[in-house]
Design a protein around this motif. Structure first.
Motif, PDB file in Angstrom:
ATOM      1  N   ALA A 212       0.842  -1.032  -0.117  1.00  0.00           N
ATOM      2  CA  ALA A 212      -0.049  -0.033  -0.136  1.00  0.00           C
ATOM      3  C   ALA A 212       0.785   1.178  -0.030  1.00  0.00           C
ATOM      4  CB  ALA A 212      -0.901   0.155   1.296  1.00  0.00           C
ATOM      5  N   GLU A 213       0.294   2.311  -0.792  1.00  0.00           N
ATOM      6  CA  GLU A 213       1.223   3.646  -0.647  1.00  0.00           C
ATOM      7  C   GLU A 213       0.112   4.751  -1.163  1.00  0.00           C
ATOM      8  OE1 GLU A 213       2.589   3.348  -5.460  1.00  0.00           O
ATOM      9  OE2 GLU A 213       4.106   3.034  -3.765  1.00  0.00           O
ATOM     10  N   ALA A 214       0.283   5.924  -0.552  1.00  0.00           N
ATOM     11  CA  ALA A 214      -0.348   7.172  -0.554  1.00  0.00           C
ATOM     12  C   ALA A 214      -1.807   6.829  -0.295  1.00  0.00           C
ATOM     13  CB  ALA A 214      -0.332   7.393  -2.039  1.00  0.00           C
ATOM     14  N   GLY A 215      -1.913   6.128   0.565  1.00  0.00           N
ATOM     15  CA  GLY A 215      -3.477   5.995   0.982  1.00  0.00           C
ATOM     16  C   GLY A 215      -4.403   4.915   0.229  1.00  0.00           C
ATOM     17  N   THR A 216      -3.747   4.023  -0.609  1.00  0.00           N
ATOM     18  CA  THR A 216      -4.198   3.386  -1.509  1.00  0.00           C
ATOM     19  C   THR A 216      -3.651   1.857  -1.676  1.00  0.00           C
ATOM     20  OG1 THR A 216      -4.921   5.066  -2.902  1.00  0.00           O
ATOM     21  CG2 THR A 216      -5.006   3.007  -3.987  1.00  0.00           C
ATOM     22  N   CYS A 217      -4.247   0.830  -1.584  1.00  0.00           N
ATOM     23  CA  CYS A 217      -3.892  -0.430  -1.811  1.00  0.00           C
ATOM     24  C   CYS A 217      -4.615  -1.255  -2.922  1.00  0.00           C
ATOM     25  CB  CYS A 217      -4.164  -1.390  -0.657  1.00  0.00           C
ATOM     26  SG  CYS A 217      -3.487  -2.877  -0.872  1.00  0.00           S
ATOM     27  N   ARG A 218      -3.874  -1.316  -4.041  1.00  0.00           N
ATOM     28  CA  ARG A 218      -4.264  -1.889  -5.300  1.00  0.00           C
ATOM     29  C   ARG A 218      -5.007  -3.234  -5.054  1.00  0.00           C
ATOM     30  NH1 ARG A 218      -3.233   0.734  -9.655  1.00  0.00           N
ATOM     31  NH2 ARG A 218      -3.451  -1.155 -10.941  1.00  0.00           N
ATOM     32  N   ASP A 219      -6.152  -3.446  -5.945  1.00  0.00           N
ATOM     33  CA  ASP A 219      -6.572  -4.585  -6.004  1.00  0.00           C
ATOM     34  C   ASP A 219      -6.256  -5.519  -7.226  1.00  0.00           C
ATOM     35  OD1 ASP A 219      -8.232  -6.934  -6.155  1.00  0.00           O
ATOM     36  OD2 ASP A 219     -10.125  -5.761  -6.687  1.00  0.00           O
ATOM     37  N   LEU A 220      -5.506  -6.428  -6.976  1.00  0.00           N
ATOM     38  CA  LEU A 220      -4.632  -7.355  -7.932  1.00  0.00           C
ATOM     39  C   LEU A 220      -5.554  -8.111  -8.714  1.00  0.00           C
ATOM     40  CD1 LEU A 220      -1.392  -8.080  -5.834  1.00  0.00           C
ATOM     41  CD2 LEU A 220      -1.995  -5.990  -7.506  1.00  0.00           C
ATOM     42  N   SER A 221      -6.718  -8.305  -8.363  1.00  0.00           N
ATOM     43  CA  SER A 221      -7.901  -9.329  -9.281  1.00  0.00           C
ATOM     44  C   SER A 221      -8.253  -8.375 -10.337  1.00  0.00           C
ATOM     45  CB  SER A 221      -8.863  -9.504  -8.338  1.00  0.00           C
ATOM     46  OG  SER A 221     -10.016  -8.218  -8.442  1.00  0.00           O
ATOM     47  N   ARG A 222      -9.089  -9.046 -11.229  1.00  0.00           N
ATOM     48  CA  ARG A 222      -9.700  -8.349 -12.504  1.00  0.00           C
ATOM     49  C   ARG A 222     -10.574  -7.350 -12.294  1.00  0.00           C
ATOM     50  NH1 ARG A 222     -14.494 -10.940 -12.862  1.00  0.00           N
ATOM     51  NH2 ARG A 222     -14.893 -12.849 -11.854  1.00  0.00           N
ATOM     52  N   LEU A 223     -11.320  -7.243 -11.055  1.00  0.00           N
ATOM     53  CA  LEU A 223     -12.132  -6.195 -10.766  1.00  0.00           C
ATOM     54  C   LEU A 223     -11.637  -5.028 -10.416  1.00  0.00           C
ATOM     55  CD1 LEU A 223     -14.825  -8.133  -8.410  1.00  0.00           C
ATOM     56  CD2 LEU A 223     -14.642  -7.799 -10.995  1.00  0.00           C
ATOM     57  N   GLY A 224     -10.617  -5.028  -9.969  1.00  0.00           N
ATOM     58  CA  GLY A 224      -9.457  -3.546  -9.881  1.00  0.00           C
ATOM     59  C   GLY A 224     -10.385  -2.770  -8.918  1.00  0.00           C
ATOM     60  N   ASN A 225     -10.871  -3.617  -7.943  1.00  0.00           N
ATOM     61  CA  ASN A 225     -11.460  -2.602  -6.840  1.00  0.00           C
ATOM     62  C   ASN A 225     -10.430  -2.013  -5.740  1.00  0.00           C
ATOM     63  OD1 ASN A 225     -13.515  -1.226  -5.322  1.00  0.00           O
ATOM     64  ND2 ASN A 225     -14.571  -3.131  -4.708  1.00  0.00           N
ATOM     65  N   HIS A 226      -9.881  -1.148  -5.908  1.00  0.00           N
ATOM     66  CA  HIS A 226      -8.626  -0.677  -5.159  1.00  0.00           C
ATOM     67  C   HIS A 226      -9.505  -0.118  -3.875  1.00  0.00           C
ATOM     68  CE1 HIS A 226      -6.442  -1.261  -8.666  1.00  0.00           C
ATOM     69  NE2 HIS A 226      -6.947   0.003  -9.146  1.00  0.00           N
ATOM     70  N   ALA A 227      -8.445  -0.244  -2.806  1.00  0.00           N
ATOM     71  CA  ALA A 227      -8.808  -0.072  -1.262  1.00  0.00           C
ATOM     72  C   ALA A 227      -8.335   1.521  -1.002  1.00  0.00           C
ATOM     73  CB  ALA A 227      -8.150  -0.988  -0.321  1.00  0.00           C
ATOM     74  N   THR A 228      -9.308   2.066  -0.399  1.00  0.00           N
ATOM     75  CA  THR A 228      -8.787   3.229   0.244  1.00  0.00           C
ATOM     76  C   THR A 228      -8.142   3.124   1.797  1.00  0.00           C
ATOM     77  OG1 THR A 228     -11.083   3.917   0.928  1.00  0.00           O
ATOM     78  CG2 THR A 228     -10.245   4.745  -1.068  1.00  0.00           C
ATOM     79  N   ILE A 229      -7.204   3.646   2.106  1.00  0.00           N
ATOM     80  CA  ILE A 229      -6.925   3.712   3.349  1.00  0.00           C
ATOM     81  C   ILE A 229      -6.380   4.969   4.095  1.00  0.00           C
ATOM     82  CG2 ILE A 229      -4.840   2.879   4.882  1.00  0.00           C
ATOM     83  CD1 ILE A 229      -4.178   0.812   2.751  1.00  0.00           C
ATOM     84  N   GLU A 230      -7.347   5.137   5.057  1.00  0.00           N
ATOM     85  CA  GLU A 230      -7.256   6.307   5.724  1.00  0.00           C
ATOM     86  C   GLU A 230      -6.679   6.218   7.303  1.00  0.00           C
ATOM     87  OE1 GLU A 230     -10.408   9.911   7.521  1.00  0.00           O
ATOM     88  OE2 GLU A 230     -11.063   8.285   6.423  1.00  0.00           O
ATOM     89  N   ILE A 231      -5.851   7.031   7.812  1.00  0.00           N
ATOM     90  CA  ILE A 231      -5.411   6.774   9.084  1.00  0.00           C
ATOM     91  C   ILE A 231      -6.236   7.493  10.092  1.00  0.00           C
ATOM     92  CG2 ILE A 231      -3.303   7.087  10.631  1.00  0.00           C
ATOM     93  CD1 ILE A 231      -2.992   4.951   8.544  1.00  0.00           C
ATOM     94  N   ASP A 232      -6.843   7.316  11.019  1.00  0.00           N
ATOM     95  CA  ASP A 232      -7.823   7.795  11.731  1.00  0.00           C
ATOM     96  C   ASP A 232      -6.824   8.155  13.018  1.00  0.00           C
ATOM     97  OD1 ASP A 232      -9.632   8.448  13.733  1.00  0.00           O
ATOM     98  OD2 ASP A 232     -10.745   6.627  13.664  1.00  0.00           O
ATOM     99  N   ALA A 233      -6.428   9.410  13.181  1.00  0.00           N
ATOM    100  CA  ALA A 233      -5.730   9.977  14.194  1.00  0.00           C
ATOM    101  C   ALA A 233      -6.477   9.734  15.606  1.00  0.00           C
ATOM    102  CB  ALA A 233      -5.589  11.351  14.111  1.00  0.00           C
TER     103      ALA A 233
END
Length: 416
Positions: A212-233
């Motif tokens: 993961a980088e820059a608040g995103t984790c790529r979906d490696l499947s054919r759907l390409g439904n990438h994850a968003t990652i937010e750090i909750d302070a």
């Protein structure tokens, strides 16, 4: 018993920083750690993927690599849609036991419970297979429980997929997750290896959080439904947070008159997971002392309060529930005629308060319990700092608390 030589304490329990007083850590011994795999610290992150109908359709296989480190609350590994949806499913561990469990509210039975504890600080490959008439759970390639199950009925309520929390956001996870893979069909999970999960023709979602980088984790499947990652302070710092497990013990600090004087600011980080009783976060002296003060949460509501018996009024109540399994930064600011409470740098209570009319009675400062010992705390506490000044509390600390010329005590538990 009090100690001032922390190098003599049995590892892994040792105080890192202490200022102004001796401290005794009344705790037990922890377990081993397996550091061969890298993952995302989901105790500080909100991970979400967009809703997809494929994630709700059986047959479905869910797999994830997880390393969990606290049994104080539920640990949500992966969850699909809101709980009200008949096609909702979630993988989680039970508080107290760490037993792997699945919740499938649209099916009967609606829970699949194992007797396998996976909250042990070691990486485990966890799996669930949902079929039209059966649900099975796996740990490290072994089937641990399987039951006949009715298929969901009723209309699906679309919702996102989340990792490390339920979609509603009120229950999280204490630990790391390295990979999550969803597959159409019932995969054969028995005898699975310790290799990284990889995509294939049946994969409908694969997220490798080590990449993961820059608040995103790529979906490696054919759907390409990438994850968003937010750090909750509000959950604490990014990365691992070590702390005092107050479920297992308390920290007793030699008392000083300055801890009951004013102005005074008391700060700490806490993560609480049980609202069935009072949680005593920090307490100064016995309740019979006019300069006693304690920060605590109420049963049932989880609302943060402070008790100051020598003052009028003797309670300051907030309306903020902090018993939610997340890290919160707390602050109590006491001045001669004013008391304020803060949660995550937001002022939650501010009252005019008459100061004590009599001198206090000397006593210990205790983290995680009352000095009398009859009430304690179910959770974790870290970085307790006392200051002889009314500090400005206008932002959540992004770095560990530090010592300055106004600090009269700082205790951290990072290597416990």
């Amino acid at each position: 018993m009090r100690r001032t030589d922390f190098t003599r304490l049995s590892r892994p329990f040792r105080a890192v920083v202490f200022v102004g007083a001796a401290i005794a850590l009344l705790v037990g011994i922890g377990g081993a750690q397996d550091r061969a795999r890298s993952g995302l610290d989901v105790s500080t992150a909100i991970v979400q993927m967009s809703a997809r109908a494929e994630y709700a359709a059986a047959p479905l296989t869910v797999e994830c690599w997880a390393k969990l480190d606290s049994k104080q609350s539920y640990n949500i590994l992966v969850a699909n849609e809101l709980k009200k949806s008949p096609t909702h499913w979630e993988l989680f561990t039970m508080p107290g036991t760490g037993f792997l469990t699945a919740y499938v509210p649209g099916r009967r039975p609606d829970h699949l419970r194992s007797q396998v504890d996976i909250v042990d600080g070691v990486w485990h490959l966890v799996g669930m297979v949902l079929e039209a008439g059966r649900v099975r759970l796996y740990v490290d390639g072994a089937e641990i429980v399987g039951v006949a199950s009715t298929a969901p009925t009723g209309k699906r309520t679309p919702g996102p997929l989340t990792v490390g929390s339920v979609v509603e956001g009120d229950i999280g996870c204490s630990g790391e997750i390295a990979q999550v893979r969803l597959s159409r069909g019932a995969r054969r999970l028995a005898g699975a290896s310790d290799q990284a999960l990889a995509p294939d023709a049946d994969t409908i979602g694969l997220w490798d959080f080590a990449q993961a980088e820059a608040g995103t984790c790529r979906d490696l499947s054919r759907l390409g439904n990438h994850a968003t990652i937010e750090i909750d302070a509000g959950r604490g710092f990014t990365g691992d947070r070590k702390s005092l497990d107050t479920t297992r013990g308390k920290a007793v600090i030699d008392g000083k008159p300055v801890y009951g004087s004013y102005p005074l600011t008391a700060e700490c980080w806490v993560k609480l997971g049980n609202d069935q009783t009072y949680n005593i976060i920090i307490a100064n002296e016995m309740k019979t002392s006019s300069t006693h003060w304690e920060m605590f949460t109420h049963p049932k509501t989880g609302m943060l309060s402070v008790y100051v018996p020598g003052r009028t009024p003797n309670h300051v109540h907030s309306q903020t529930d902090i018993v939610d399994g997340r890290w919160h930064y707390l602050a109590l600011v006491m001045e001669r005629e004013r008391v304020r409470l803060y949660v995550d740098a937001e002022e939650t209570a501010d009252v005019v308060s008459k100061p004590p009319a009599t001198a206090g009675r000397p006593g210990a400062l205790v983290v995680g319990a009352l000095a009398s010992g009859n009430l304690n705390c179910i959770g974790q506490v870290d970085e307790v700092r006392l200051s002889s000044v009314a500090r400005e509390v206008n932002s959540i600390p992004k770095r560990p608390l530090t010592v300055d010329d106004k600090t009269i005590g700082l205790w951290t538990f990072d290597t416990l």
